[in-house]
Design an enzyme around this catalytic site. Structure first.
Site, PDB file in Angstrom:
ATOM      1  N   GLU A  95      46.065  43.351  32.545  1.00  0.00           N
ATOM      2  CA  GLU A  95      45.451  43.812  33.776  1.00  0.00           C
ATOM      3  C   GLU A  95      44.834  45.163  33.466  1.00  0.00           C
ATOM      4  OE1 GLU A  95      46.728  45.559  38.132  1.00  0.00           O
ATOM      5  OE2 GLU A  95      47.905  43.882  37.323  1.00  0.00           O
ATOM      6  N   LYS A 133      43.752  41.370  40.626  1.00  0.00           N
ATOM      7  CA  LYS A 133      43.982  41.512  39.182  1.00  0.00           C
ATOM      8  C   LYS A 133      45.347  40.999  38.751  1.00  0.00           C
ATOM      9  CE  LYS A 133      43.394  45.999  39.003  1.00  0.00           C
ATOM     10  NZ  LYS A 133      42.995  46.326  40.368  1.00  0.00           N
ATOM     11  N   THR A 134      46.373  41.406  39.463  1.00  0.00           N
ATOM     12  CA  THR A 134      47.736  41.061  39.056  1.00  0.00           C
ATOM     13  C   THR A 134      47.973  39.557  39.125  1.00  0.00           C
ATOM     14  OG1 THR A 134      48.534  43.218  39.816  1.00  0.00           O
ATOM     15  CG2 THR A 134      50.180  41.492  39.494  1.00  0.00           C
TER      16      THR A 134
END
Length: 466
Positions: free
Chosen positions: A169, A125-126
């Site tokens: 995110e 995600k990051t």
């Protein structure tokens, strides 16, 4: 820990917000954006940090340590799930009848009515969020964004932009990713985790189906991940774009080169573009493909989106080089799930050359360690040459008898591949004693394991001097 109550009302107007746990990467980013919005900000954290100092320089009233007096005249209190119910600031806020909201609700308040790209998934995600943000800026856009980690070339985890677009995110760990009014949903993968919240794999997958179907414009999802394929079968959204290595992917990745920074060819709707990244690892090529697919849904051409990925230099605590001593390079990575650890070690293998990989692993949370200790041992033994195992970083959890780093090390098939040591200085000294010129050391975990790096570098230098 405090589970978020998403049924609580979010105030229409906020004039003074107090953040409990303001020093974290996510909370500090939110606090900066509240300051940008002209809101008075105060906050506290248990220890001083660069984030606290930066917020103070921007005008926030920050405190080290939690005390009811820190609350001041705030009308809204923002908290994470990591604080204890006995936190004095939290208790006083409840007593005063203030608006007490989870950080996800504070982010929801900031987004209000903007076109939202939400990036969700168990892993990636990051990095994927960072790729989308940096590519958008490369393409001339100025998005708002909140990421779970600092984007390397921007030096920030969040920023207020001039455009209507907002990129976040979206955290699935406690179900709060279902709160947002998402326009474009990106699902990187669906590897069951956080079962302490969801209770079962089925509930975890169902949450992603709900997240996807709620997107107002499009869903971008992996064509390769087994969990994502299971979620895909339950999605009824009319506009789904798949990405990955599969032959039937809408945006397909081929011709991957992993000798150093990864490169690949992307093909979509008959058009192809070569993509060269500045970061290593097949997983980063896949993350970038997902980011490119998102950009195409926002109206950008495939070739332009692929070219814009070249500027992404990574995010802090994702395969980040901290220093070298005695010919040994020392890296850090946030990986705290077996799938993430495997991806990080596979990426490192593409740059280590003839050297060896020595992993320093800090298991994160007792529940995850108890549930996945065999998987951790298998991945570490397969993909690292040697592992130094530390004790568990409990985070929000109380200790569980018998669940320590030794539980993981004891699951190695060959005990010669692992060394369990609870004391950090002894772990650093041991690492220095086995490392040799050309080796790569990598700390793994989302706790405070990166703080051992100065001890490792110091031990390497001492050994060199000796």
């Amino acid at each position: 820990m405090i589970r978020p109550d998403l049924s609580l009302p979010i105030p229409d107007d906020i004039t003074a917000a107090h953040f409990i746990g303001i020093g974290g990467s996510g909370m500090s980013g939110l606090a900066r954006m509240f300051l940008d919005a002209g809101i008075r900000v105060s906050g506290s954290d248990r220890a001083d940090s660069a984030n606290l100092q930066a917020l103070a320089a921007l005008g926030a009233d920050v405190h080290v340590g939690h005390d009811a007096a820190n609350l001041g005249d705030a009308d809204t209190v923002v908290h994470t799930g990591a604080i204890w119910p006995e936190n004095p600031e939290f208790l006083l806020a409840k007593e005063r009848g203030l608006h007490v909201i989870h950080r996800s609700q504070a982010l929801h308040w900031l987004i209000r009515g903007r076109r939202l790209v939400s990036v969700a998934g168990a892993h990636g995600k990051t990095s994927s969020t960072g790729m989308i943000v940096t590519a958008l800026q490369e393409l001339g856009a100025d998005p708002n964004f909140v990421n779970g980690g600092v984007i390397e070339q921007l030096g920030a985890s969040s920023s207020s932009g001039a455009d209507d677009l907002f990129v976040i995110e979206a955290d699935e760990s406690d179900g709060t990713f279902l709160l947002y009014d998402t326009s474009v949903a990106l699902i990187t993968n669906v590897d069951p985790d956080h079962l302490d919240h969801y209770g079962s794999d089925e509930a975890f997958h169902d949450a992603f189906v709900t997240f996807a179907n709620a997107a107002s414009e499009a869903v971008v999802i992996s064509s390769d991940d087994p969990g994502a394929l299971r979620v895909r079968a339950g999605i009824t959204h009319p506009n789904v774009i798949s990405f990955g290595l599969a032959e039937d992917a809408d945006l397909r990745i081929t011709d991957i080169v992993t000798d150093g920074p990864v490169a690949a060819t992307l093909t979509m709707h008959g058009a192809s573009a070569r993509m060269q990244l500045a970061v290593p690892g097949v997983h980063n090529a896949i993350n970038a493909a997902g980011a490119v697919a998102v950009l195409t849904t926002l109206g950008y051409a495939l070739a332009d989106a692929a070219r814009a990925m070249e500027g992404f230099a990574g995010t802090v605590r994702r395969l980040e080089l901290h220093g070298s001593a005695r010919g040994v390079s020392v890296y850090d990575d946030y990986s705290h799930h077996p799938t993430e650890v495997r991806a990080a070690l596979e990426a490192m293998r593409t740059i280590v050359g003839e050297g060896r990989i020595i992993a320093i692993q800090q298991p994160h949370t007792y529940s995850r360690t108890q549930h996945m200790y065999r998987e951790f041992a298998e991945v570490l033994e397969t993909y690292a040459d040697h592992t130094v195992m530390l004790d568990v970083y409990g985070a929000r959890e109380d200790p569980v008898p018998g669940v320590t780093g030794e539980l993981v090390s004891g699951a190695f098939a060959d005990p010669h591949h692992v060394h369990y040591v609870a004391d950090w200085q002894q772990a650093a000294d041991y690492t220095a004693s086995v490392a040799r010129d050309g080796d790569y050391v990598i700390t793994l975990g989302c706790g405070n394991v990166y703080q051992i790096i100065p001890q490792v570098l110091g031990a390497l230098r001492t050994t060199a001097e000796g």
